[in-house]
Design a protein around this motif. Sequence first.
Motif, mmCIF file in Angstrom:
data_model
loop_
_atom_site.group_PDB
_atom_site.id
_atom_site.type_symbol
_atom_site.label_atom_id
_atom_site.label_comp_id
_atom_site.label_asym_id
_atom_site.label_seq_id
_atom_site.Cartn_x
_atom_site.Cartn_y
_atom_site.Cartn_z
ATOM 1 N N UNK A 91 0.743 -1.288 0.090
ATOM 2 C CA UNK A 91 0.064 0.105 0.220
ATOM 3 C C UNK A 91 0.781 1.287 -0.119
ATOM 4 N N UNK A 92 1.844 1.362 0.957
ATOM 5 C CA UNK A 92 2.772 2.556 0.935
ATOM 6 C C UNK A 92 3.516 2.912 -0.103
ATOM 7 N N UNK A 93 3.990 1.963 -1.080
ATOM 8 C CA UNK A 93 4.769 2.285 -2.125
ATOM 9 C C UNK A 93 3.971 3.168 -3.019
ATOM 10 N N UNK A 94 2.891 3.153 -3.407
ATOM 11 C CA UNK A 94 2.079 3.987 -4.119
ATOM 12 C C UNK A 94 2.011 5.245 -3.923
ATOM 13 N N UNK A 95 1.910 5.678 -2.406
ATOM 14 C CA UNK A 95 2.043 6.974 -1.871
ATOM 15 C C UNK A 95 3.192 7.693 -1.995
ATOM 16 N N UNK A 96 4.215 6.886 -1.717
ATOM 17 C CA UNK A 96 5.713 7.404 -2.008
ATOM 18 C C UNK A 96 6.092 7.722 -3.380
ATOM 19 N N UNK A 97 5.462 6.709 -4.104
ATOM 20 C CA UNK A 97 5.828 6.979 -5.701
ATOM 21 C C UNK A 97 5.026 7.953 -6.108
ATOM 22 N N UNK A 98 3.828 8.535 -5.726
ATOM 23 C CA UNK A 98 2.929 9.415 -5.944
ATOM 24 C C UNK A 98 3.690 10.723 -5.966
ATOM 25 N N UNK A 99 4.211 10.711 -4.482
ATOM 26 C CA UNK A 99 4.923 11.956 -4.204
ATOM 27 C C UNK A 99 6.019 12.497 -4.660
ATOM 28 N N UNK A 100 6.813 11.132 -4.896
ATOM 29 C CA UNK A 100 7.860 11.610 -5.806
ATOM 30 C C UNK A 100 7.766 12.002 -7.119
ATOM 31 N N UNK A 101 6.658 11.624 -7.602
ATOM 32 C CA UNK A 101 6.122 12.436 -9.166
ATOM 33 C C UNK A 101 5.904 13.451 -8.980
ATOM 34 N N UNK A 102 5.213 14.026 -8.093
ATOM 35 C CA UNK A 102 4.685 15.476 -7.533
ATOM 36 C C UNK A 102 5.805 16.433 -7.202
ATOM 37 N N UNK A 103 6.603 15.899 -6.752
ATOM 38 C CA UNK A 103 7.882 16.676 -6.264
ATOM 39 C C UNK A 103 8.643 16.993 -7.300
ATOM 40 N N UNK A 104 9.012 15.955 -8.309
ATOM 41 C CA UNK A 104 9.760 15.987 -9.524
ATOM 42 C C UNK A 104 9.146 17.026 -10.457
ATOM 43 N N UNK A 105 7.881 17.343 -10.478
ATOM 44 C CA UNK A 105 7.220 18.290 -11.124
ATOM 45 C C UNK A 105 7.350 19.579 -10.934
ATOM 46 N N UNK A 106 7.506 19.776 -9.529
ATOM 47 C CA UNK A 106 7.685 21.321 -8.730
ATOM 48 C C UNK A 106 8.880 21.575 -8.277
ATOM 49 N N UNK A 107 9.817 20.781 -7.904
ATOM 50 C CA UNK A 107 11.119 20.696 -7.516
ATOM 51 C C UNK A 107 12.107 20.514 -8.572
ATOM 52 N N UNK A 108 13.301 21.179 -8.554
ATOM 53 C CA UNK A 108 14.268 21.066 -9.356
ATOM 54 C C UNK A 108 15.223 20.099 -8.992
ATOM 55 N N UNK A 109 14.984 18.695 -9.281
ATOM 56 C CA UNK A 109 15.663 17.573 -8.755
ATOM 57 C C UNK A 109 17.091 17.739 -9.465
#
Length: 253
Positions: A51-69
């Motif tokens: 269950x938890x991996x999907x929330x972590x992956x979703x957050x990673x995607x959202x951060x990648x769109x808004x933060x200059x990684x």
Amino acid sequence: MWDLLLVAAASGLAGCVDAIVGGGGLILVPALFATYPAAPPATLMGTNKGGAIWGTAWAAGQFARRVQLRWAALGPAVGAALLGSLVGAWTLTLVHAESLRRALPFVLAAILLYTLVRKDLGRVHAPRLAGRAEALTASAIGLAIGFYDGFFGPGTGSFFVFLFVRVLGYDFLNASAAAKLLNTATNAAALALFITKGHIWWQVAALLAAANVAGSLLGTRLALRHGAGFVRGVFIVVVSLLILKTGWDAFGH
């Protein structure tokens, strides 16, 4: 039905906390063990990861769109974290983690004390390294904490965040974003192992995943809206709770 609603609510809250700074397992894992006390621990851990991996992956995607990684450094680090997690999980089958379990509260306490004393820590994003040096250092962090996640696990996201702040000079927002990428890789490795061993309840994991993503959406928005200072504050709270939880697990019974 009430059991499912309870663990779904815990998964949503865990997703929110995990998206901000990591440590969602502090909420979801105890909820699963309390709700299903007769279930095999490995099955509950596998269901948690499912269950938890999907929330972590979703957050990673959202951060990648808004933060200059810093992809040149984080790309290799993700691979290193995946490898470290696999090796850690394999090592766990050979040795016992009791000594690490007893040392963990003291390590977390040192991190908390350092963060509190250094009030400017992680407030400004000023990477100290670049190029190959940054990639190698990030990969070393990924390998070490990935191994820890596969071998033991509690506080993995917080360790990633602290090391990216302290060693690489990221602010807490950028460190949290980077941590999501690496934590997704370590979770994927652990989940693959649990699946091959048959330790997952797919129906429960699907419900947890939906709730976790919803919580992750809220947590990501809060982190992006309020910035590094907000993430730092949540980090301090989560690490404090982790100290209490791991201290009780190690010395309380």
